[in-house]
Design a protein around this motif. Structure first.
Motif, PDB file in Angstrom:
ATOM      1  N   ASP A 180       0.732  -1.165   0.100  1.00 32.84           N
ATOM      2  CA  ASP A 180       0.051  -0.188   0.026  1.00 32.84           C
ATOM      3  C   ASP A 180       0.928   1.179  -0.164  1.00 32.84           C
ATOM      4  N   ILE A 181       1.342   1.916   1.040  1.00 35.94           N
ATOM      5  CA  ILE A 181       1.889   3.127   1.145  1.00 35.94           C
ATOM      6  C   ILE A 181       3.306   2.680   1.486  1.00 35.94           C
ATOM      7  N   ALA A 182       4.189   3.532   1.194  1.00 41.41           N
ATOM      8  CA  ALA A 182       5.660   3.609   1.564  1.00 41.41           C
ATOM      9  C   ALA A 182       5.906   4.060   2.953  1.00 41.41           C
ATOM     10  N   VAL A 183       6.774   3.194   3.806  1.00 41.31           N
ATOM     11  CA  VAL A 183       7.245   3.492   5.034  1.00 41.31           C
ATOM     12  C   VAL A 183       7.406   5.087   5.394  1.00 41.31           C
ATOM     13  N   GLY A 184       8.039   5.792   4.214  1.00 43.87           N
ATOM     14  CA  GLY A 184       8.340   7.224   4.462  1.00 43.87           C
ATOM     15  C   GLY A 184       7.139   8.034   4.510  1.00 43.87           C
ATOM     16  N   CYS A 186       4.149   6.873   5.609  1.00 41.32           N
ATOM     17  CA  CYS A 186       3.404   6.521   6.619  1.00 41.32           C
ATOM     18  C   CYS A 186       4.062   7.512   7.719  1.00 41.32           C
ATOM     19  N   LEU A 187       5.507   7.704   7.822  1.00 39.25           N
ATOM     20  CA  LEU A 187       5.942   8.648   8.709  1.00 39.25           C
ATOM     21  C   LEU A 187       5.639   9.853   8.549  1.00 39.25           C
ATOM     22  N   PHE A 230       1.502  -0.681   5.474  1.00 40.27           N
ATOM     23  CA  PHE A 230       1.713   0.476   6.579  1.00 40.27           C
ATOM     24  C   PHE A 230       0.314   1.274   6.603  1.00 40.27           C
ATOM     25  N   SER A 231      -0.576   0.762   5.626  1.00 44.78           N
ATOM     26  CA  SER A 231      -1.802   1.762   5.938  1.00 44.78           C
ATOM     27  C   SER A 231      -2.671   1.412   6.971  1.00 44.78           C
TER      28      SER A 231
END
Length: 361
Positions: A180-184, A186-187, A230-231
């Protein structure tokens, strides 16, 4: 002696780097910084080529203020100044340059187009060959150059990417990635919830807050085979922030600490699994999130337990920069690659494993 100049502008950084035979001669850049509470896109896949969104790009970006048009405007206002700085810092003239490289993709459309136009113009004015470079490959080749890693398992983590990569048979193969979304991302989006400053970057400021966290809060841990998600974690901690911070059950520092511990543990797990599959004894962390000291510490622990070695760099080369495009371009140019003017377009969807790696055995 081969000198390559590289133009990077796939997201909120505009950079011009110059490399000569494995030596970085210059690497200036500028960053477009949005106000606190705003940040990067909440869509997926700007850099890794996979789209999962029900919103249009314009609507998605407008929802959080990181608009491609505004970013492109920033790049247009800075790029010639940064180019002049690079040439002066390197102590070279246009006639000394052998090739002009630029980020072909992936990334944000308007900024990519802005930089590609400048690179095409420079190449024609100077009478030099042009080379379109994959942004992700740029990160990998810069990391290999700076650290001296020979054949590592690569963890590529940034605002738009989360991939575990290893080289095999003239391709950088993707062994695992976010679904889904990238870790960066997410942060960055959690920083927006907490109204954390974007200067110098939301991820860096979360890292500093996390150092003061004292309580670990349980969060979802989502590893699916070699992939991560990460979502769900982001949605969960956003709800938690509204409830627990307001009531005093935990602090923003505790939430930042907990979020880092969980998402970085997930990344370490899939990296170790890829190492076991490949028989690798090296790990290289690249991308903007790769600057995070806690991520490096956790990966170092895993590597020591396996008798492996960790390679990582600092913000000079982890964060998007022109030198990484120049270095990848240098490798490609020496192996006989160039890009015809009529093929010098850009794309938001350009996966790491699409590139034929002609410069490695």
């Amino acid at each position: 002696m081969t000198i390559v100049i590289g133009f990077e502008g796939s997201a909120n950084k505009i950079g011009v780097g110059i490399v000569r035979d494995g030596t970085v001669l210059a690497n200036p850049r500028r960053t477009y910084i949005t106000p606190a509470g705003q940040g990067k896109s909440n869509t997926r896949g700007l850099n890794d080529g996979l789209y999962v969104t029900s919103l249009s790009l314009k609507t998605a970006f407008a929802a959080i203020g990181f608009l491609p048009s505004e970013t492109a405007r920033h790049h247009r206002s800075c790029v010639l100044t940064v180019l002049k700085e690079a040439l002066e810092e390197a102590g070279i003239q246009p006639e000394d340059v052998d090739c002009v490289a630029y980020t072909k993709g992936p990334g944000m459309g308007a900024p990519l187009v802005t930089v590609a136009i400048v690179a095409r113009t420079v190449a024609q004015l100077w009478g030099k060959p042009l080379l379109g470079v994959n942004h992700c490959i740029g990160h990998i080749e810069m990391g290999r150059l700076v650290t001296g890693a020979a054949n590592p398992t690569v963890l590529y983590v940034s605002g738009g990417n989360t991939q575990v990569i290893a080289y095999s048979k003239h391709r950088y193969r993707i062994f695992g990635e976010t679904i889904d979304i990238a870790v960066g991302n997410c942060l960055d989006r959690f920083a927006r919830v907490l109204k954390i400053s974007n200067d110098p970057s939301p991820g860096y400021n979360i890292e500093q807050l996390a150092k003061r966290g004292t309580r670990f809060v349980e969060l979802p841990y989502t590893v699916k085979g070699m992939d991560v998600s990460f979502s769900g974690i982001l949605s969960y901690i956003e709800d938690m922030a509204e409830r627990m911070v307001c009531t005093g059950e935990c602090s923003p520092e505790d939430l930042c600490f907990s979020l880092q511990e969980v998402v970085f543990s997930m990344l370490v797990e899939i990296t170790e699994r890829a190492m076991a599959h490949c028989g690798s004894q090296e790990v290289l962390i690249v991308g903007g999130v790769g600057c995070n000291v806690r991520l490096q510490e956790m990966m170092e622990i895993m590597c020591k337990e396996r008798g492996a070695k960790l390679f990582a760099t600092d913000e000079r080369f982890c964060i998007d920069n022109g030198a990484m495009i120049a270095q990848a371009g240098w490798e490609m140019f020496r192996s006989g690659q160039t890009t015809a003017l009529e093929d010098s377009w850009v794309t938001q969807r350009f996966r790491t494993d699409e590139v034929e790696v002609t410069w490695r055995d």
